[in-house]
Each structure stands twice: as structure tokens, then as C-alpha cells.
Design a protein around this motif. Sequence first.
Motif, PDB file in Angstrom:
ATOM      1  N   GLU A 269      34.364  75.690  -1.835  1.00  0.00           N
ATOM      2  CA  GLU A 269      35.140  76.889  -1.514  1.00  0.00           C
ATOM      3  C   GLU A 269      36.152  77.189  -2.623  1.00  0.00           C
ATOM      4  O   GLU A 269      36.420  78.351  -2.914  1.00  0.00           O
ATOM      5  N   VAL A 270      36.706  76.116  -3.225  1.00  0.00           N
ATOM      6  CA  VAL A 270      37.712  76.251  -4.277  1.00  0.00           C
ATOM      7  C   VAL A 270      37.303  75.388  -5.461  1.00  0.00           C
ATOM      8  O   VAL A 270      36.813  74.270  -5.284  1.00  0.00           O
ATOM      9  N   THR A 271      37.522  75.906  -6.671  1.00  0.00           N
ATOM     10  CA  THR A 271      37.297  75.132  -7.888  1.00  0.00           C
ATOM     11  C   THR A 271      38.583  75.102  -8.688  1.00  0.00           C
ATOM     12  O   THR A 271      39.112  76.142  -9.078  1.00  0.00           O
ATOM     13  N   LEU A 272      39.115  73.892  -8.901  1.00  0.00           N
ATOM     14  CA  LEU A 272      40.281  73.686  -9.761  1.00  0.00           C
ATOM     15  C   LEU A 272      39.738  73.481 -11.163  1.00  0.00           C
ATOM     16  O   LEU A 272      38.997  72.536 -11.423  1.00  0.00           O
ATOM     17  N   LEU A 273      40.076  74.383 -12.075  1.00  0.00           N
ATOM     18  CA  LEU A 273      39.390  74.492 -13.362  1.00  0.00           C
ATOM     19  C   LEU A 273      40.367  74.447 -14.518  1.00  0.00           C
ATOM     20  O   LEU A 273      41.212  75.343 -14.668  1.00  0.00           O
ATOM     21  N   ASP A 274      40.249  73.419 -15.345  1.00  0.00           N
ATOM     22  CA  ASP A 274      41.076  73.304 -16.552  1.00  0.00           C
ATOM     23  C   ASP A 274      40.733  74.426 -17.522  1.00  0.00           C
ATOM     24  O   ASP A 274      39.564  74.797 -17.671  1.00  0.00           O
ATOM     25  N   ILE A 275      41.730  74.946 -18.185  1.00  0.00           N
ATOM     26  CA  ILE A 275      41.521  76.034 -19.141  1.00  0.00           C
ATOM     27  C   ILE A 275      40.857  75.546 -20.422  1.00  0.00           C
ATOM     28  O   ILE A 275      40.066  76.253 -21.031  1.00  0.00           O
ATOM     29  N   VAL A 276      41.164  74.308 -20.822  1.00  0.00           N
ATOM     30  CA  VAL A 276      40.626  73.769 -22.080  1.00  0.00           C
ATOM     31  C   VAL A 276      39.560  72.723 -21.762  1.00  0.00           C
ATOM     32  O   VAL A 276      39.850  71.664 -21.229  1.00  0.00           O
ATOM     33  N   LEU A 277      38.313  73.070 -22.086  1.00  0.00           N
ATOM     34  CA  LEU A 277      37.184  72.171 -21.887  1.00  0.00           C
ATOM     35  C   LEU A 277      36.465  71.987 -23.219  1.00  0.00           C
ATOM     36  O   LEU A 277      36.597  72.824 -24.110  1.00  0.00           O
ATOM     37  N   PRO A 278      35.678  70.922 -23.376  1.00  0.00           N
ATOM     38  CA  PRO A 278      35.067  70.653 -24.681  1.00  0.00           C
ATOM     39  C   PRO A 278      33.987  71.641 -25.112  1.00  0.00           C
ATOM     40  O   PRO A 278      33.771  71.838 -26.301  1.00  0.00           O
ATOM     41  N   ASP A 279      33.297  72.272 -24.161  1.00  0.00           N
ATOM     42  CA  ASP A 279      32.169  73.118 -24.538  1.00  0.00           C
ATOM     43  C   ASP A 279      32.417  74.613 -24.381  1.00  0.00           C
ATOM     44  O   ASP A 279      31.690  75.420 -24.955  1.00  0.00           O
TER      45      ASP A 279
ATOM     46  N   ARG B 137      49.630  73.112 -20.176  1.00  0.00           N
ATOM     47  CA  ARG B 137      50.490  74.125 -20.775  1.00  0.00           C
ATOM     48  C   ARG B 137      51.310  74.815 -19.687  1.00  0.00           C
ATOM     49  O   ARG B 137      50.894  74.893 -18.533  1.00  0.00           O
ATOM     50  N   SER B 138      52.404  75.383 -20.079  1.00  0.00           N
ATOM     51  CA  SER B 138      53.244  76.148 -19.162  1.00  0.00           C
ATOM     52  C   SER B 138      52.553  77.448 -18.782  1.00  0.00           C
ATOM     53  O   SER B 138      51.793  78.017 -19.569  1.00  0.00           O
ATOM     54  N   SER B 139      52.857  77.946 -17.609  1.00  0.00           N
ATOM     55  CA  SER B 139      52.302  79.234 -17.193  1.00  0.00           C
ATOM     56  C   SER B 139      52.761  80.353 -18.118  1.00  0.00           C
ATOM     57  O   SER B 139      52.088  81.377 -18.241  1.00  0.00           O
TER      58      SER B 139
ATOM     59  N   GLY C  64      44.527  82.428  -9.354  1.00  0.00           N
ATOM     60  CA  GLY C  64      45.830  82.124  -9.912  1.00  0.00           C
ATOM     61  C   GLY C  64      45.813  80.894 -10.785  1.00  0.00           C
ATOM     62  O   GLY C  64      44.755  80.386 -11.166  1.00  0.00           O
ATOM     63  N   PHE C  65      47.009  80.411 -11.077  1.00  0.00           N
ATOM     64  CA  PHE C  65      47.215  79.316 -12.026  1.00  0.00           C
ATOM     65  C   PHE C  65      48.229  78.340 -11.451  1.00  0.00           C
ATOM     66  O   PHE C  65      49.231  78.760 -10.864  1.00  0.00           O
ATOM     67  N   VAL C  66      47.957  77.034 -11.632  1.00  0.00           N
ATOM     68  CA  VAL C  66      48.891  75.977 -11.266  1.00  0.00           C
ATOM     69  C   VAL C  66      49.001  75.035 -12.454  1.00  0.00           C
ATOM     70  O   VAL C  66      47.975  74.548 -12.947  1.00  0.00           O
ATOM     71  N   GLU C  67      50.229  74.803 -12.913  1.00  0.00           N
ATOM     72  CA  GLU C  67      50.415  73.823 -13.983  1.00  0.00           C
ATOM     73  C   GLU C  67      50.056  72.437 -13.456  1.00  0.00           C
ATOM     74  O   GLU C  67      50.335  72.110 -12.303  1.00  0.00           O
ATOM     75  N   LYS C  68      49.431  71.619 -14.305  1.00  0.00           N
ATOM     76  CA  LYS C  68      49.034  70.279 -13.880  1.00  0.00           C
ATOM     77  C   LYS C  68      50.220  69.482 -13.348  1.00  0.00           C
ATOM     78  O   LYS C  68      50.083  68.767 -12.353  1.00  0.00           O
ATOM     79  N   ALA C  69      51.371  69.629 -13.983  1.00  0.00           N
ATOM     80  CA  ALA C  69      52.560  68.888 -13.553  1.00  0.00           C
ATOM     81  C   ALA C  69      53.014  69.293 -12.156  1.00  0.00           C
ATOM     82  O   ALA C  69      53.702  68.520 -11.480  1.00  0.00           O
TER      83      ALA C  69
END
Length: 118
Positions: free
Chosen positions: A49-59, A81-83, A97-102
Motif C-alpha cells: 500500500e505504501v512504498t518508502l523510497l530513498d531519493i538516491v539509489l545506485p541505478d 538530506r534536508s527537506s 510527500g517526503f520524510v527525512e530519514k532522521a
Amino acid sequence: MMPTLLIVDDHDSFRSWARRVLTDDGFEVVGEAADGAAAIDAVAQLHPEVTLLDIVLPDMTGFEVASSVHRETIVVLTSSRSSDDVDPDLVAAVSAGFVEKADLSGTALLGVVARDVG
């Protein structure tokens, strides 16, 4: 009932930590992926239902992945990174939306997806 979740990040340690935090907060983590191609496959196979997705991936970037899957899953982008460093128009175009990892927690994640879950 809490939504099912896929965690996408190229760092094993972050995926493990996020799984623990979000499972403790009631999410059902149905899978993990370490790169964009695996994320696209996992969304198709696992139907989270939800995918938490990092902005920086290797490919590819998380934005590219999100543009491929945002009709099949609610995407929440994340980064160390900061929002303030992320283009809000680009985030809005492909994700909920966006959530900072911290700042990641079940409450923070639900705050982003609440209007889309249900």
C-alpha cells in the motif's frame, strides 16, 4: 489497520533500522529493495500500500522509480538530506510527500500517507 509497506534503500543498515522502527509502530513490512529496478519489481509482485523510497539509489533516482510506480502504491520519498534540499514540486508530482530519514517514525509516515490510505 496499518498499511503494508515496502522499504527501498541501498543501505542494508537503514533498511534494517527502518523495518524495526516501522514494524514496532504497527506497519506490516512486506519487502525490501536495494535499488530502483528491484523496487519496481517488488511493487509489481508484493502490491504494498505504501512504498518508502530513498531519493538516491545506485541505478536510478527515487524520482524515476516513483514516476513508474506511484499509480500502484503510495510513495513516500526519503533522504538523509534536508527537506530544504529537495524540490517540493518534484516531490508532489510523484509522491504523497517526503520524510527525512532522521525524522522517520510510524507517526511521521502516517502523517504523510493518511489522506491517501483507506
